[in-house]
Write a protein that holds these residues in place. Structure first.
Motif, PDB file in Angstrom:
ATOM      1  N   SER A 256       0.851  -1.187  -0.076  1.00 54.50           N
ATOM      2  CA  SER A 256      -0.068  -0.065  -0.174  1.00 54.50           C
ATOM      3  C   SER A 256       0.750   1.182   0.013  1.00 54.50           C
ATOM      4  CB  SER A 256      -1.033  -0.161   1.270  1.00 54.50           C
ATOM      5  OG  SER A 256      -0.086  -0.024   2.604  1.00 54.50           O
ATOM      6  N   ILE A 257       0.079   2.482  -0.327  1.00 51.99           N
ATOM      7  CA  ILE A 257       0.680   3.777  -0.291  1.00 51.99           C
ATOM      8  C   ILE A 257      -0.137   4.654   0.872  1.00 51.99           C
ATOM      9  CG2 ILE A 257       1.286   5.997  -1.501  1.00 51.99           C
ATOM     10  CD1 ILE A 257       1.589   4.133  -3.964  1.00 51.99           C
ATOM     11  N   THR A 258       0.642   5.048   1.718  1.00 49.07           N
ATOM     12  CA  THR A 258      -0.056   5.996   2.596  1.00 49.07           C
ATOM     13  C   THR A 258       0.587   7.245   2.812  1.00 49.07           C
ATOM     14  OG1 THR A 258      -1.063   4.356   3.889  1.00 49.07           O
ATOM     15  CG2 THR A 258      -1.114   6.466   5.006  1.00 49.07           C
ATOM     16  N   THR A 259       0.073   8.513   2.394  1.00 48.16           N
ATOM     17  CA  THR A 259       0.893   9.733   2.408  1.00 48.16           C
ATOM     18  C   THR A 259       0.152  10.799   2.844  1.00 48.16           C
ATOM     19  OG1 THR A 259       2.284  11.255   0.879  1.00 48.16           O
ATOM     20  CG2 THR A 259       0.215  10.036   0.048  1.00 48.16           C
ATOM     21  N   ASP A 260       0.712  11.676   3.537  1.00 49.43           N
ATOM     22  CA  ASP A 260       0.049  12.934   3.839  1.00 49.43           C
ATOM     23  C   ASP A 260      -0.674  13.713   2.772  1.00 49.43           C
ATOM     24  OD1 ASP A 260      -0.825  14.717   6.137  1.00 49.43           O
ATOM     25  OD2 ASP A 260       0.248  16.052   4.997  1.00 49.43           O
ATOM     26  N   SER A 261       0.125  14.103   1.913  1.00 49.68           N
ATOM     27  CA  SER A 261      -0.091  14.829   0.557  1.00 49.68           C
ATOM     28  C   SER A 261       0.734  14.740  -0.352  1.00 49.68           C
ATOM     29  CB  SER A 261      -0.332  16.374   1.066  1.00 49.68           C
ATOM     30  OG  SER A 261       0.658  16.747   1.253  1.00 49.68           O
ATOM     31  N   VAL A 262       0.407  14.791  -1.600  1.00 51.34           N
ATOM     32  CA  VAL A 262       1.263  14.864  -2.928  1.00 51.34           C
ATOM     33  C   VAL A 262       0.844  15.917  -3.639  1.00 51.34           C
ATOM     34  CG1 VAL A 262       1.717  13.379  -4.969  1.00 51.34           C
ATOM     35  CG2 VAL A 262       1.303  12.183  -2.739  1.00 51.34           C
ATOM     36  N   SER A 263       1.900  16.773  -4.171  1.00 47.13           N
ATOM     37  CA  SER A 263       1.748  17.654  -5.031  1.00 47.13           C
ATOM     38  C   SER A 263       2.577  17.977  -6.333  1.00 47.13           C
ATOM     39  CB  SER A 263       1.547  19.484  -4.500  1.00 47.13           C
ATOM     40  OG  SER A 263       2.670  19.438  -3.753  1.00 47.13           O
ATOM     41  N   ALA A 264       2.172  18.024  -7.462  1.00 47.70           N
ATOM     42  CA  ALA A 264       3.433  18.092  -8.357  1.00 47.70           C
ATOM     43  C   ALA A 264       2.947  19.127  -9.283  1.00 47.70           C
ATOM     44  CB  ALA A 264       3.439  16.692  -9.111  1.00 47.70           C
ATOM     45  N   THR A 265       4.043  19.690 -10.208  1.00 49.11           N
ATOM     46  CA  THR A 265       3.659  20.563 -11.383  1.00 49.11           C
ATOM     47  C   THR A 265       3.544  19.926 -12.453  1.00 49.11           C
ATOM     48  OG1 THR A 265       6.187  20.762 -11.554  1.00 49.11           O
ATOM     49  CG2 THR A 265       5.227  22.737 -10.346  1.00 49.11           C
ATOM     50  N   SER A 278      -4.465   9.093   1.084  1.00 47.11           N
ATOM     51  CA  SER A 278      -3.602  10.492   1.218  1.00 47.11           C
ATOM     52  C   SER A 278      -4.906  11.406   1.543  1.00 47.11           C
ATOM     53  CB  SER A 278      -3.069  10.833  -0.107  1.00 47.11           C
ATOM     54  OG  SER A 278      -2.501  12.132  -0.146  1.00 47.11           O
ATOM     55  N   GLN A 279      -4.663  12.323   2.239  1.00 46.35           N
ATOM     56  CA  GLN A 279      -5.127  13.629   2.513  1.00 46.35           C
ATOM     57  C   GLN A 279      -5.342  14.381   1.321  1.00 46.35           C
ATOM     58  OE1 GLN A 279      -6.400  14.206   5.861  1.00 46.35           O
ATOM     59  NE2 GLN A 279      -5.461  12.279   6.162  1.00 46.35           N
ATOM     60  N   ASN A 280      -4.554  14.461   0.410  1.00 45.04           N
ATOM     61  CA  ASN A 280      -4.552  15.453  -0.671  1.00 45.04           C
ATOM     62  C   ASN A 280      -3.640  15.139  -1.813  1.00 45.04           C
ATOM     63  OD1 ASN A 280      -5.813  18.167  -1.921  1.00 45.04           O
ATOM     64  ND2 ASN A 280      -3.721  18.580  -1.795  1.00 45.04           N
ATOM     65  N   ILE A 281      -4.130  15.059  -2.932  1.00 41.05           N
ATOM     66  CA  ILE A 281      -3.426  14.831  -4.039  1.00 41.05           C
ATOM     67  C   ILE A 281      -3.712  16.034  -5.046  1.00 41.05           C
ATOM     68  CG2 ILE A 281      -2.651  13.120  -5.895  1.00 41.05           C
ATOM     69  CD1 ILE A 281      -3.603  11.024  -4.158  1.00 41.05           C
TER      70      ILE A 281
END
Length: 298
Positions: A256-265, A278-281
């Motif tokens: 699995s993947i568990t992350t607080d947030s992911v942002s990318a340009t 994730s909280q936010n992607i």
């Protein structure tokens, strides 16, 4: 011992087939500009080398068939080079040029600070404090690596066959726009408890990958000018993920993947065998989420 005088440059050369054991060594007395070099094993390689006190010279070059054990080492003009057939045990290593530690088995140290490159290569494990380099920091171990913060003005490359545990990782520490992070633990888990930063970031773990997550304290894992990629055979657990100037790509091949947030340009791509949480992607282009069982985002 002190060798040389106020106006004397003293080069020290020690060659023996036996063992070398000394106290503190200062290749010159009062004026750092007049310090000479220390060379051990330049002709005949000794069995073991032990420095019981601090060693100060303009350059330090030590070769041993078996172990090297030292206190603090300071090269005020150029390099510190330690080459041991078995283990290296040292305290604080400071080099104006390169700091190069090469051991057939293990390396243990307090800190390593290099004006140019820091290179640590061990046949088994590396265990120590912080590593700082004015150009590149390169660590390679045949089994495990456990260190404090690893920082370089240019690239950071850390490779272990088994478990890797780092306090934090910083490439491009001078903000010049040149310097990438490459972390790889071939057959074991990989953990960076604090922040990770580089122009590009590539993390590959043969087990679980944990980045920027330490007992509930979240830290940022970021690329400042390109791709941020995390690839793990096991679970991925992260704090904040931020890819500036490129994609953020997280792949767990078996879990699995568990992350607080992911942002990318660029794109944000998450691919897990089981679940994604994730909280936010967010992404400047596409958000792609693929999971075998469930996807949970806010």
């Amino acid at each position: 011992r002190n060798v040389g005088g106020d106006d004397t440059r003293a080069n020290i050369e020690i060659d023996t087939a036996g063992s070398v054991m000394t106290g503190a060594i200062n290749a010159g007395v009062t004026d750092a500009a007049l310090l000479g070099s220390l060379t051990v094993g330049g002709g005949t390689t000794p069995d073991t080398v032990t420095f019981g006190g601090e060693v100060v010279a303009d350059a330090i070059d030590v070769v041993s068939n078996t172990a090297i054990s030292t206190g603090d080492l300071t090269a005020l003009a150029t390099d510190v080079s330690l080459d041991a057939g078995t283990r290296i045990s040292t305290q604080n290593v400071i080099a104006e040029g390169d700091a190069m530690l090469d051991a057939g088995t293990s390396i243990e140290f307090a800190t390593v600070m290099a004006g140019d490159n820091a290179s640590l290569d061990a046949g088994t494990f590396i265990d120590g404090g912080s590593v700082t380099a004015g150009i590149d920091a390169i660590l390679d171990a045949g089994t495990t690596i456990a260190t404090g913060a690893v920082s370089a003005a240019d690239d950071v490359a850390v490779t272990s066959a088994d478990r890797m545990t780092l306090a934090s990782v910083t490439a491009d520490s001078d903000g010049s726009g040149v310097g990438s992070v490459s972390l790889s633990s071939t057959d074991g888990p990989l953990t960076v408890s604090g922040a990770t930063s580089g122009v590009t970031v590539n993390v590959a773990s043969g087990g679980n990958a944990t980045l920027g997550f330490d007992g509930g304290v979240l830290s940022l894992t970021r690329s400042t000018g390109g791709l941020l990629e995390v690839d793990a055979a096991g679970t991925i657990r992260t704090g904040q993920i931020q890819a500036t100037g490129g994609n953020a790509e997280l792949t767990s091949s078996t879990a699995s993947i568990t992350t607080d947030s992911v942002s990318a340009t660029g794109d944000a791509v998450l691919d897990a065998e089981t679940s994604i949480s994730s909280q936010n992607i967010s992404a400047g282009r596409d958000v792609l989420k693929t999971a075998g069982t469930s996807v949970s985002t806010q």
